[in-house]
Motif scaffolding. Sequence first.
Motif, short mmCIF file in Angstrom:
data_model
loop_
_atom_site.label_atom_id
_atom_site.label_comp_id
_atom_site.label_asym_id
_atom_site.label_seq_id
_atom_site.Cartn_x
_atom_site.Cartn_y
_atom_site.Cartn_z
N GLY A 3 17.33 13.26 -16.38
CA GLY A 3 17.35 12.38 -15.22
C GLY A 3 16.14 11.47 -15.13
N PHE A 4 16.26 10.50 -14.25
CA PHE A 4 15.20 9.51 -14.02
C PHE A 4 15.01 9.39 -12.51
N GLU A 5 13.76 9.42 -12.07
CA GLU A 5 13.48 9.43 -10.63
C GLU A 5 12.32 8.49 -10.31
N VAL A 6 12.51 7.72 -9.25
CA VAL A 6 11.41 6.93 -8.71
C VAL A 6 11.12 7.45 -7.31
N ASN A 49 0.83 -1.22 0.00
CA ASN A 49 0.00 0.00 0.00
C ASN A 49 0.86 1.26 0.00
N VAL A 50 1.88 1.25 -0.84
CA VAL A 50 2.80 2.39 -0.96
C VAL A 50 2.64 2.98 -2.36
N ALA A 51 2.46 4.31 -2.43
CA ALA A 51 2.35 4.97 -3.73
C ALA A 51 3.71 4.96 -4.42
N PHE A 52 3.69 4.72 -5.73
CA PHE A 52 4.92 4.57 -6.51
C PHE A 52 4.80 5.41 -7.77
N ASP A 53 5.72 6.36 -7.96
CA ASP A 53 5.71 7.23 -9.13
C ASP A 53 7.05 7.16 -9.85
N ILE A 54 7.00 7.28 -11.18
CA ILE A 54 8.21 7.34 -12.01
C ILE A 54 8.20 8.68 -12.72
N LEU A 55 9.27 9.43 -12.61
CA LEU A 55 9.35 10.77 -13.19
C LEU A 55 10.55 10.86 -14.12
#
Length: 442
Positions: free
Chosen positions: A429-432, A414-420
């Motif tokens: 750049g790449f960010e999680v 139940n953890v929100a996960f975003d990729i930017l």
Amino acid sequence: MTRRLILWLTGATTAFWLIAAGLGISVMQDEFGEFFDGSLQETAERLMPLVLDDLQRREGPSSPQHLLRQGEDMGDEYLVYQVRDRQGRVLIRSHDAPVEPFEAPLKRGSWKNGDYQFYTASAGDGTIFVQVADAMANRNEAITEGGLALFLPVLVLIPVSIGLIWLIVRRALAPVDDLRGAIEEKDGGNLAPVPSRMLPRELQPIARSVNHLLTRLQAAFDAEREFTANSAHELRTPIAGALAQTQMLIAELDGPRKRRAQQVEASLTHLGHTAEKLLQLARAEAGIGAGSTNVDLARVLELVLADFQRGDLAPSRLRFERQEGARLEGSYSEDAFAIVLRNLIENALLHGRAEEPVDIRLETGGVVRIVNGAAPLTPGELATIRKRFGRGNTGSPGSGLGLSIAERLLQQMNVAFDILSPATGRKDGFEVVMRFGELAAQ
């Protein structure tokens, strides 16, 4: 569906009430007309003998007589009348009756114009006529007040009926809503049967069909997980043995044969890495992300980073920052979180620019960010790498499973996960980002 039922039922009920009120007003108008006409006729017939008696007792020439009411002003008369002779002259009139003769003809019966409804009564010899008039305004006022008496309760009953209909519809459709909620909760980690014993008879076939489908899905998932886990376990030992033999062979060879042996070593290493990912995937599909005890995930994060720093995958590129007061505690699975971190940090080291560091930040509010240098990705490329076995435009080794394994485990936690991409505050750049929400302890 509930809203539509309430609107349709309320609209239909209101329409029926309005139609009933309109019919009631129509009937009321007819009945009032009969009642008022009867009152006019009765009044005229009662006045006739009194008028004849009064005229016979009068002495001297006949002249119009205006009847005055004694005492205080009693307001306007509801009925007015005139007594007229054969020539139409007014002999007697009531207090509010006009001085001029009525327009009604000197003929026994009812007659009306735009202002009055008349009834004319005549003496036996046809010399005296009594004409009683009822103002149409009085009749219209009675109809208006009667109509308001029918319509005003409808205005009160409409909101009351909306509330009652809402309660009835919600209660009647509660089993449908419960069934919808039970089906909505089902996913790859929750395939428990839908409770059907308390459902109405009409919904039980739906629940049985859904449960049958869930049983088949559970069997398919179990077979898939068992195959993946067994395959990964069975492959690890022979791969490790073959890799050890190949490394020994490399030490004994030289020239072209040594280069071929090194290629075999690279292939075996890749195969071992893929087998490890498949084992992690099988564990993720088995639902190891749920936790039951309160743990400190910040300690797990530090242990995983220390393990990477002891390894040979560019440990010098890792930079860790922990904001003051940042904590990461809650009912989570330490094992699942460690698998997530290993996959995300490994991806950042493999696919990020070799000359740029990989930043891992633990922020207040339960937020973990992993940022690496890379060219910005398009939305299509972001969607591709989130798929299982999906790989972007990269020459780095990998199986395309790391992100999907991490996302699957984080869903179970139940953890929100975003990729930017680009990363926050950068043009590339790449960010999680992992957002663990409110902390269990502040």
